[in-house]
Design a protein around this motif. Structure first.
Motif, PDB file in Angstrom:
ATOM      1  N   GLU A  80      62.586  31.157  35.060  1.00 27.95           N
ATOM      2  CA  GLU A  80      63.863  31.874  35.157  1.00 27.95           C
ATOM      3  C   GLU A  80      64.093  32.233  36.619  1.00 27.95           C
ATOM      4  N   TYR A 126      67.222  34.057  39.621  1.00 30.86           N
ATOM      5  CA  TYR A 126      68.393  34.925  39.834  1.00 30.86           C
ATOM      6  C   TYR A 126      69.412  34.124  40.643  1.00 30.86           C
ATOM      7  N   MET A 148      71.019  35.045  44.358  1.00 29.60           N
ATOM      8  CA  MET A 148      69.999  35.683  45.189  1.00 29.60           C
ATOM      9  C   MET A 148      68.877  34.701  45.530  1.00 29.60           C
ATOM     10  N   PHE A 181      61.933  34.256  41.224  1.00 30.34           N
ATOM     11  CA  PHE A 181      61.612  33.357  40.108  1.00 30.34           C
ATOM     12  C   PHE A 181      60.591  34.053  39.213  1.00 30.34           C
ATOM     13  N   TRP A 182      60.667  33.753  37.926  1.00 31.31           N
ATOM     14  CA  TRP A 182      59.687  34.304  36.971  1.00 31.31           C
ATOM     15  C   TRP A 182      59.249  33.195  36.023  1.00 31.31           C
ATOM     16  N   TRP A 237      54.875  36.203  29.832  1.00 27.54           N
ATOM     17  CA  TRP A 237      55.279  36.200  31.236  1.00 27.54           C
ATOM     18  C   TRP A 237      54.042  36.205  32.114  1.00 27.54           C
ATOM     19  N   ALA A 276      52.260  38.730  38.421  1.00 27.04           N
ATOM     20  CA  ALA A 276      52.149  38.471  39.858  1.00 27.04           C
ATOM     21  C   ALA A 276      50.706  38.695  40.286  1.00 27.04           C
ATOM     22  N   LEU A 323      72.005  43.774  36.291  1.00 29.52           N
ATOM     23  CA  LEU A 323      71.349  42.561  35.801  1.00 29.52           C
ATOM     24  C   LEU A 323      69.877  42.844  35.502  1.00 29.52           C
ATOM     25  N   TYR A 324      69.364  42.130  34.488  1.00 34.90           N
ATOM     26  CA  TYR A 324      67.950  42.254  34.112  1.00 34.90           C
ATOM     27  C   TYR A 324      67.356  40.853  34.020  1.00 34.90           C
ATOM     28  N   PHE A 325      66.103  40.728  34.488  1.00 38.95           N
ATOM     29  CA  PHE A 325      65.450  39.427  34.424  1.00 38.95           C
ATOM     30  C   PHE A 325      64.073  39.544  33.767  1.00 38.95           C
ATOM     31  N   ALA A 326      63.629  38.401  33.248  1.00 42.02           N
ATOM     32  CA  ALA A 326      62.288  38.240  32.656  1.00 42.02           C
ATOM     33  C   ALA A 326      62.079  39.272  31.533  1.00 42.02           C
ATOM     34  N   TRP A 327      60.927  39.966  31.507  1.00 34.81           N
ATOM     35  CA  TRP A 327      60.677  40.842  30.346  1.00 34.81           C
ATOM     36  C   TRP A 327      61.574  42.072  30.349  1.00 34.81           C
ATOM     37  N   ARG A 370      64.786  41.871  30.901  1.00 33.46           N
ATOM     38  CA  ARG A 370      65.938  41.337  30.169  1.00 33.46           C
ATOM     39  C   ARG A 370      65.648  41.332  28.668  1.00 33.46           C
ATOM     40  N   GLU A 371      64.443  40.901  28.320  1.00 33.27           N
ATOM     41  CA  GLU A 371      64.106  40.828  26.889  1.00 33.27           C
ATOM     42  C   GLU A 371      64.079  42.216  26.253  1.00 33.27           C
ATOM     43  N   ALA A 389      66.875  44.764  43.279  1.00 37.03           N
ATOM     44  CA  ALA A 389      67.718  44.155  44.309  1.00 37.03           C
ATOM     45  C   ALA A 389      69.095  44.792  44.222  1.00 37.03           C
ATOM     46  N   GLN A 421      71.989  41.627  45.736  1.00 40.60           N
ATOM     47  CA  GLN A 421      71.157  40.437  45.980  1.00 40.60           C
ATOM     48  C   GLN A 421      70.259  40.555  47.196  1.00 40.60           C
ATOM     49  N   GLU A 476      76.437  44.985  42.541  1.00 43.60           N
ATOM     50  CA  GLU A 476      75.474  44.377  41.640  1.00 43.60           C
ATOM     51  C   GLU A 476      74.088  44.967  41.897  1.00 43.60           C
ATOM     52  N   ALA A 485      70.116  44.701  40.378  1.00 41.88           N
ATOM     53  CA  ALA A 485      69.263  43.919  39.470  1.00 41.88           C
ATOM     54  C   ALA A 485      67.888  44.552  39.362  1.00 41.88           C
ATOM     55  N   PHE A 489      63.914  43.727  37.847  1.00 41.66           N
ATOM     56  CA  PHE A 489      63.060  42.622  37.408  1.00 41.66           C
ATOM     57  C   PHE A 489      61.607  42.917  37.743  1.00 41.66           C
ATOM     58  N   PRO A 531      57.722  41.908  39.302  1.00 37.56           N
ATOM     59  CA  PRO A 531      57.304  41.183  40.513  1.00 37.56           C
ATOM     60  C   PRO A 531      57.481  39.677  40.319  1.00 37.56           C
ATOM     61  N   VAL A 532      57.900  38.992  41.374  1.00 38.14           N
ATOM     62  CA  VAL A 532      58.278  37.578  41.235  1.00 38.14           C
ATOM     63  C   VAL A 532      57.037  36.692  41.133  1.00 38.14           C
TER      64      VAL A 532
END
Lengths: 153, 82
Positions: free
Chosen positions: A51, A53, A56, A122-123, A134, A137, B4-8, B10-11, B55, B58, B72, B74, B76, B78-79
């Motif tokens: 996944e 963003y 960004m 990225f995830w 998931w 990191a 915005l939400y990402f990864a877990w 978002r879930e 973020a 962005q 915006e 967001a 999330f 750690p990447v």
């Protein structure tokens, strides 16, 4: 400088040809390719979903690329990062750096990967046919990025 | 503003993006507290703030980043790219 975030696979030889076309001053090209490994610390996996963003991600990669160009005398660089569903053995990421001499290309490629792993949004989610999880990191990635110094590392 | 939400995250929130009135929230942390007060889903998503990255428009920030005027924000984990 070229940055792409895409679902499609890439052709490493074609990317190197594009990078070097028309520049006879390039004496060195370094290429790094990251692949999906089947074996993880939590057992074998059969699929991975990446996944990101949108928006960004591209900005972060362009910023990282610009930093590399400031730090090393590069003739060019390309970053391609895939997203979406992947499987073990699939290519995930390509970093290409070109310079007159090899040292700048080697160092810049390492820098780009270290920064990308800690700064690009990225995830990864891994699956083994059952419940997907998931990916956490890793501290070692933070440490790898930190050794280059600079702000925000 | 758009959140915005990402990864877990978002879930757990159950949405990738939503329009949120930030009210008088000055920082990302204030916004998180406002969301947690709204619904248990946010309490589950934000139960471990040490694992939450931020973020704003962005640009990578943190929970103390100001969000005044942001379009915006967001949230999330750690990447894990590359």
């Amino acid at each position: 400088m070229h940055v792409s975030v895409q679902r499609e696979d890439f052709d490493i030889a074609a990317e190197i040809s594009t990078l070097t076309a028309g520049d006879r001053d390039i004496g060195a090209v370094v290429s790094f390719t990251g692949l999906v490994r089947e074996m993880t610390p939590k057992g074998p996996i059969s699929e991975m979903a990446l996944e990101h963003y949108p928006g960004m991600t591209e900005r972060a990669l362009e910023e990282i690329a610009a930093q590399a160009q400031q730090r090393w005398p590069l003739q060019g660089l390309r970053i391609i990062h895939r997203h979406g569903p992947l499987a073990p053995g699939d290519r995930i990421v390509l970093v290409l750096t070109a310079s007159r001499h090899r040292q700048a290309a080697f160092e810049a490629a390492e820098f780009l990967m270290d920064y990308l792993k800690t700064k690009a949004p990225f995830w990864k989610k891994e699956g083994d046919g059952g419940k997907a999880r998931w990916v956490d990191a890793r501290d070692s990635d933070d440490n790898a990025a930190r050794r280059w110094g600079g702000e925000g590392t | 503003m758009q959140v915005l939400y990402f990864a877990w995250l978002r879930e757990r929130v159950g949405a990738a993006a939503e329009e949120v009135d930030p009210g008088d929230a000055a920082t990302a942390r204030d916004l998180v507290e406002r969301l947690i007060a709204r619904d248990d889903r946010y309490a589950a998503a934000f139960c471990d703030l040490a694992a939450v990255r931020v973020a704003v428009d962005q640009e990578m920030g943190d929970l103390d980043s100001p969000i005044d005027g942001a379009r915006e924000v967001a949230f999330f984990p750690p990447v894990t790219g590359g």
